[in-house]
Design a protein around this motif. Structure first.
Motif, PDB file in Angstrom:
ATOM      1  N   GLN A 143       0.847  -1.189   0.000  1.00 54.67           N
ATOM      2  CA  GLN A 143       0.000   0.000   0.000  1.00 54.67           C
ATOM      3  C   GLN A 143       0.886   1.244   0.000  1.00 54.67           C
ATOM      4  O   GLN A 143       2.022   1.209   0.480  1.00 54.67           O
ATOM      5  N   LEU A 144       0.373   2.342  -0.504  1.00 53.40           N
ATOM      6  CA  LEU A 144       1.180   3.533  -0.721  1.00 53.40           C
ATOM      7  C   LEU A 144       0.959   4.628   0.303  1.00 53.40           C
ATOM      8  O   LEU A 144       1.710   5.605   0.327  1.00 53.40           O
ATOM      9  N   ALA A 145      -0.065   4.513   1.144  1.00 57.59           N
ATOM     10  CA  ALA A 145      -0.352   5.540   2.150  1.00 57.59           C
ATOM     11  C   ALA A 145      -0.146   4.972   3.543  1.00 57.59           C
ATOM     12  O   ALA A 145      -0.188   3.754   3.759  1.00 57.59           O
ATOM     13  N   PHE A 146       0.058   5.868   4.506  1.00 59.96           N
ATOM     14  CA  PHE A 146       0.285   5.457   5.891  1.00 59.96           C
ATOM     15  C   PHE A 146      -0.498   6.387   6.797  1.00 59.96           C
ATOM     16  O   PHE A 146      -0.463   7.610   6.631  1.00 59.96           O
ATOM     17  N   ASN A 147      -1.205   5.788   7.775  1.00 64.06           N
ATOM     18  CA  ASN A 147      -1.986   6.576   8.721  1.00 64.06           C
ATOM     19  C   ASN A 147      -1.715   6.055  10.129  1.00 64.06           C
ATOM     20  O   ASN A 147      -1.975   4.879  10.416  1.00 64.06           O
ATOM     21  N   VAL A 148      -1.211   6.916  10.999  1.00 68.59           N
ATOM     22  CA  VAL A 148      -0.817   6.466  12.331  1.00 68.59           C
ATOM     23  C   VAL A 148      -2.022   6.001  13.148  1.00 68.59           C
ATOM     24  O   VAL A 148      -1.952   5.020  13.891  1.00 68.59           O
ATOM     25  N   ALA A 149      -3.143   6.695  13.020  1.00 73.32           N
ATOM     26  CA  ALA A 149      -4.333   6.325  13.795  1.00 73.32           C
ATOM     27  C   ALA A 149      -4.922   4.999  13.326  1.00 73.32           C
ATOM     28  O   ALA A 149      -5.514   4.259  14.115  1.00 73.32           O
ATOM     29  N   ALA A 150      -4.763   4.697  12.046  1.00 74.50           N
ATOM     30  CA  ALA A 150      -5.300   3.456  11.492  1.00 74.50           C
ATOM     31  C   ALA A 150      -4.415   2.257  11.788  1.00 74.50           C
ATOM     32  O   ALA A 150      -4.833   1.116  11.614  1.00 74.50           O
ATOM     33  N   GLY A 151      -3.186   2.503  12.196  1.00 73.42           N
ATOM     34  CA  GLY A 151      -2.296   1.405  12.533  1.00 73.42           C
ATOM     35  C   GLY A 151      -1.278   1.063  11.470  1.00 73.42           C
ATOM     36  O   GLY A 151      -0.629   0.019  11.556  1.00 73.42           O
ATOM     37  N   GLY A 152      -1.109   1.929  10.462  1.00 72.73           N
ATOM     38  CA  GLY A 152      -0.068   1.659   9.474  1.00 72.73           C
ATOM     39  C   GLY A 152      -0.500   1.953   8.061  1.00 72.73           C
ATOM     40  O   GLY A 152      -1.261   2.894   7.797  1.00 72.73           O
ATOM     41  N   ALA A 153      -0.020   1.140   7.135  1.00 75.46           N
ATOM     42  CA  ALA A 153      -0.326   1.318   5.719  1.00 75.46           C
ATOM     43  C   ALA A 153      -1.824   1.137   5.483  1.00 75.46           C
ATOM     44  O   ALA A 153      -2.472   0.304   6.123  1.00 75.46           O
ATOM     45  N   VAL A 154      -2.374   1.923   4.577  1.00 71.68           N
ATOM     46  CA  VAL A 154      -3.804   1.844   4.266  1.00 71.68           C
ATOM     47  C   VAL A 154      -3.999   1.855   2.750  1.00 71.68           C
ATOM     48  O   VAL A 154      -3.242   2.479   2.006  1.00 71.68           O
ATOM     49  N   CYS A 155      -5.041   1.155   2.326  1.00 69.54           N
ATOM     50  CA  CYS A 155      -5.385   1.099   0.912  1.00 69.54           C
ATOM     51  C   CYS A 155      -6.178   2.351   0.529  1.00 69.54           C
ATOM     52  O   CYS A 155      -6.603   3.107   1.406  1.00 69.54           O
ATOM     53  N   PRO A 156      -6.409   2.605  -0.757  1.00 68.56           N
ATOM     54  CA  PRO A 156      -7.172   3.803  -1.163  1.00 68.56           C
ATOM     55  C   PRO A 156      -8.554   3.866  -0.532  1.00 68.56           C
ATOM     56  O   PRO A 156      -9.043   4.952  -0.192  1.00 68.56           O
ATOM     57  N   SER A 157      -9.212   2.719  -0.347  1.00 74.65           N
ATOM     58  CA  SER A 157     -10.563   2.724   0.225  1.00 74.65           C
ATOM     59  C   SER A 157     -10.557   3.100   1.707  1.00 74.65           C
ATOM     60  O   SER A 157     -11.513   3.698   2.209  1.00 74.65           O
ATOM     61  N   CYS A 158      -9.490   2.734   2.409  1.00 78.34           N
ATOM     62  CA  CYS A 158      -9.424   2.985   3.857  1.00 78.34           C
ATOM     63  C   CYS A 158      -8.651   4.256   4.203  1.00 78.34           C
ATOM     64  O   CYS A 158      -8.576   4.624   5.376  1.00 78.34           O
ATOM     65  N   ARG A 159      -8.101   4.881   3.204  1.00 83.86           N
ATOM     66  CA  ARG A 159      -7.310   6.084   3.466  1.00 83.86           C
ATOM     67  C   ARG A 159      -8.202   7.186   4.031  1.00 83.86           C
ATOM     68  O   ARG A 159      -9.306   7.419   3.534  1.00 83.86           O
ATOM     69  N   ARG A 160      -7.745   7.831   5.081  1.00 82.64           N
ATOM     70  CA  ARG A 160      -8.521   8.870   5.753  1.00 82.64           C
ATOM     71  C   ARG A 160      -7.696  10.155   5.829  1.00 82.64           C
ATOM     72  O   ARG A 160      -6.480  10.137   5.583  1.00 82.64           O
ATOM     73  N   PRO A 161      -8.331  11.272   6.172  1.00 80.72           N
ATOM     74  CA  PRO A 161      -7.571  12.517   6.314  1.00 80.72           C
ATOM     75  C   PRO A 161      -6.434  12.353   7.321  1.00 80.72           C
ATOM     76  O   PRO A 161      -6.579  11.672   8.336  1.00 80.72           O
ATOM     77  N   GLY A 162      -5.322  12.984   7.025  1.00 78.86           N
ATOM     78  CA  GLY A 162      -4.156  12.871   7.884  1.00 78.86           C
ATOM     79  C   GLY A 162      -3.175  11.810   7.443  1.00 78.86           C
ATOM     80  O   GLY A 162      -2.103  11.675   8.039  1.00 78.86           O
ATOM     81  N   SER A 163      -3.532  11.048   6.417  1.00 79.23           N
ATOM     82  CA  SER A 163      -2.621  10.032   5.894  1.00 79.23           C
ATOM     83  C   SER A 163      -1.478  10.698   5.146  1.00 79.23           C
ATOM     84  O   SER A 163      -1.620  11.800   4.607  1.00 79.23           O
ATOM     85  N   VAL A 164      -0.349  10.021   5.104  1.00 73.47           N
ATOM     86  CA  VAL A 164       0.806  10.513   4.352  1.00 73.47           C
ATOM     87  C   VAL A 164       1.170   9.479   3.301  1.00 73.47           C
ATOM     88  O   VAL A 164       0.750   8.317   3.379  1.00 73.47           O
ATOM     89  N   ALA A 165       1.937   9.902   2.322  1.00 77.39           N
ATOM     90  CA  ALA A 165       2.352   9.010   1.238  1.00 77.39           C
ATOM     91  C   ALA A 165       3.874   8.966   1.194  1.00 77.39           C
ATOM     92  O   ALA A 165       4.497   9.636   0.362  1.00 77.39           O
ATOM     93  N   PRO A 166       4.508   8.207   2.077  1.00 74.49           N
ATOM     94  CA  PRO A 166       5.968   8.138   2.096  1.00 74.49           C
ATOM     95  C   PRO A 166       6.502   7.345   0.904  1.00 74.49           C
ATOM     96  O   PRO A 166       5.757   6.616   0.232  1.00 74.49           O
ATOM     97  N   ALA A 167       7.787   7.467   0.669  1.00 76.66           N
ATOM     98  CA  ALA A 167       8.426   6.665  -0.371  1.00 76.66           C
ATOM     99  C   ALA A 167       8.304   5.187  -0.015  1.00 76.66           C
ATOM    100  O   ALA A 167       8.337   4.813   1.167  1.00 76.66           O
ATOM    101  N   ARG A 168       8.158   4.366  -1.036  1.00 76.75           N
ATOM    102  CA  ARG A 168       8.051   2.929  -0.783  1.00 76.75           C
ATOM    103  C   ARG A 168       9.287   2.416  -0.051  1.00 76.75           C
ATOM    104  O   ARG A 168       9.203   1.540   0.821  1.00 76.75           O
ATOM    105  N   ALA A 169      10.466   2.990  -0.382  1.00 70.17           N
ATOM    106  CA  ALA A 169      11.704   2.572   0.279  1.00 70.17           C
ATOM    107  C   ALA A 169      11.677   2.890   1.771  1.00 70.17           C
ATOM    108  O   ALA A 169      12.292   2.187   2.576  1.00 70.17           O
ATOM    109  N   THR A 170      10.960   3.952   2.146  1.00 71.56           N
ATOM    110  CA  THR A 170      10.842   4.299   3.561  1.00 71.56           C
ATOM    111  C   THR A 170      10.043   3.241   4.314  1.00 71.56           C
ATOM    112  O   THR A 170      10.429   2.792   5.399  1.00 71.56           O
TER     113      THR A 170
END
Length: 261
Positions: free
Chosen positions: A164-191
């Motif tokens: 997955q390409l997005a990360f949300n701390v409140a959600a517990g980690g990586a999130v898919c496009p359907s679960c992505r919520r405000p406050g998510s970030v899109a770090p580099a895949r290498a990160t």
């Protein structure tokens, strides 16, 4: 009075009366304890130097009505000299000890947290890995042991297979496009790959990571830790992340500094 022995790591200390200290330790068998060390602030104390934050000791105590009292402390591992030589390792140590204190409860066995903390201290002293990587690896693993394991590949919400390409701390980690919520970030895949390696203990991948991915990963780790601990770590803003940085002027490198002792 009943006595006991246990291996323990000193987390912090506080002054008590004129010459005593209350010492908070994480013990191998008994978990976190607050014990009284009598007379340790006197120069002739038998074991005062052995009860400083970061020390690994064989502790003997007798049980008291409110607090137990230390009768003997024998050094098992002394990492202070090696860590104090490296300001980055020293600032990382402060955060590691504070995190261990926050994630454990008094008199509740926490063997996994003890072993993880013991390994982190040895790694910071050994210098085989960058101190910032050791700190982030410790934070991620300590949270995982505490029940807050992040996902860096599959969706933390619905389990949709990654990467997955997005990360949300409140959600517990990586999130898919359907679960992505405000406050998510899109770090580099290498990160995210680096963070996954730190969580799994894959040091070949971690040590080969680029500086920009380490910086981005440290920011994500800090946000994740402070969200799940529900209040900030006081020592975390003082962590020196960049290599070869000089310590602030007049900053003490004593392992007792900032311990309240």
């Amino acid at each position: 009075m009943p006595t006991y022995r246990d291996q323990a790591i000193v987390l912090r200390t506080h002054k008590l009366a004129e010459a005593d200290r209350i010492v908070t330790v994480l013990a191998r068998e008994r978990g976190k304890l607050r014990v009284v060390a009598k007379g340790v602030r006197r120069t002739q104390s038998r074991f005062g130097a052995r009860l400083e934050p970061g020390m690994v000791v064989d502790l003997q105590c007798y049980e008291g009505r409110n607090l137990d009292t230390v009768t003997q402390a024998v050094s098992i591992a002394y990492h202070g000299e090696q860590i104090a030589r490296d300001y980055r390792a020293y600032t990382a140590l402060s955060t590691v000890l504070e995190t261990a204190d926050r994630l454990t409860e008094e008199k509740a066995p926490a063997l996994q947290q003890f072993l993880l903390l013991q390994g982190a201290l040895a790694a910071l002293a050994g210098g085989a890995h960058d101190a910032s990587l050791v700190l982030d690896a410790y934070l991620l693993r300590a949270l995982a042991i505490g029940g807050y394991a992040p996902s860096f590949h599959d969706c933390a919400q619905c389990g949709d297979p990654g990467p997955q390409l997005a990360f949300n701390v409140a959600a517990g980690g990586a999130v898919c496009p359907s679960c992505r919520r405000p406050g998510s970030v899109a770090p580099a895949r290498a990160t995210l790959d680096l963070l996954a390696a730190l969580l799994a203990g894959d040091w070949d991948v971690a040590d080969a990571s680029a500086a920009q991915h380490r910086r981005e990963g440290s920011g994500i780790t800090a946000a994740y830790v402070q969200w799940h601990l529900e209040r900030g770590l006081r020592s975390l803003p003082h962590v020196e992340r960049e290599p070869h940085a000089a310590p602030p002027q007049n900053e003490s490198l004593s392992l007792g500094a900032g311990s309240g002792s």
